[in-house]
Design an enzyme around this catalytic site. Sequence first.
Site, PDB file in Angstrom:
ATOM      1  N   LYS A   1      -3.207   7.746  -2.070  1.00  0.00           N
ATOM      2  CA  LYS A   1      -3.275   6.285  -2.190  1.00  0.00           C
ATOM      3  C   LYS A   1      -2.002   5.640  -1.659  1.00  0.00           C
ATOM      4  O   LYS A   1      -2.045   4.740  -0.820  1.00  0.00           O
ATOM      5  CB  LYS A   1      -3.519   5.892  -3.654  1.00  0.00           C
ATOM      6  CG  LYS A   1      -3.621   4.398  -3.882  1.00  0.00           C
ATOM      7  CD  LYS A   1      -2.287   3.830  -4.287  1.00  0.00           C
ATOM      8  CE  LYS A   1      -2.346   2.309  -4.350  1.00  0.00           C
ATOM      9  NZ  LYS A   1      -1.049   1.761  -4.781  1.00  0.00           N
TER      10      LYS A   1
ATOM     11  N   ASP B   1      -7.370   2.629  -4.564  1.00  0.00           N
ATOM     12  CA  ASP B   1      -6.699   2.399  -5.836  1.00  0.00           C
ATOM     13  C   ASP B   1      -7.749   2.077  -6.892  1.00  0.00           C
ATOM     14  O   ASP B   1      -8.940   2.238  -6.657  1.00  0.00           O
ATOM     15  CB  ASP B   1      -5.684   1.251  -5.706  1.00  0.00           C
ATOM     16  CG  ASP B   1      -6.378  -0.048  -5.327  1.00  0.00           C
ATOM     17  OD1 ASP B   1      -7.598  -0.171  -5.524  1.00  0.00           O
ATOM     18  OD2 ASP B   1      -5.690  -0.951  -4.835  1.00  0.00           O
TER      19      ASP B   1
END
Length: 214
Positions: free
Chosen positions: A120, A138
């Site tokens: 991420k 996310d």
Amino acid sequence: MKKENIEEVIKILSETYPEAKCALNFNSPYELLVSTILSAQCTDVRVNQVTEELYKEYNTPEKVISLTEEELGEKIRSCGFYKNKSKNILGATRTILKEHNGEVPNTMEELIKLPGVGRKTANVVLSNAFGVPAIAVDTHVFRVSNRLGISKGNTPDAVEKGLMENIPRDMWSDTHHYLIWHGRQICKARRPNCDNCPVAPYCEFFNNLVEEKK
DNA sequence: CTCCCGATAT
DNA sequence: ATATCAGGAG
């Protein structure tokens, strides 16, 4: 969801959130990396508040590395997880200085070797600092993708893979931001505002709600 | 899976 | 009181 509907959903979201972009404030790849590490389980508003002060004095690897773990931890305390984050930022900074000549690496392979950096965070840096097409999954992207049904999966990696398959490469970075904006303003974790959602007709979650009420 | 963790919205 | 916030490591 069918590919043509996915394209339509993205089109609607792009018209709804034309201003969608990286919400973290930064002036260099290094600042973005630090901000993104800080953003784990913390609002971007809080991160920007902390970094505005932090980057006045400590905005390069050379300057940050002069801080002890305790000193940095105190400066970033309000972001939460401050002991881990301080240790990781210093560890990543050390690696950047030793192995990368003081420059943040611009490949997924090298980025995820840095402590505290997973897919991420790496995707956020690749996309927003280096202009590489990427979809950082996310908490918002994960939730919104699963609800809409544009990419369903039990893990962020699975959702990321599905999104990359279903969305044209040149739309990856923009779509990533549309999904975050949508997750913040309409498709919220607690009480999603389906009544005002522009893509509700295409949404699996919403259509299931409608079915249940019959 | 658990732990890390303060601030804010509900 | 509790869920959630631009997650990652063990």
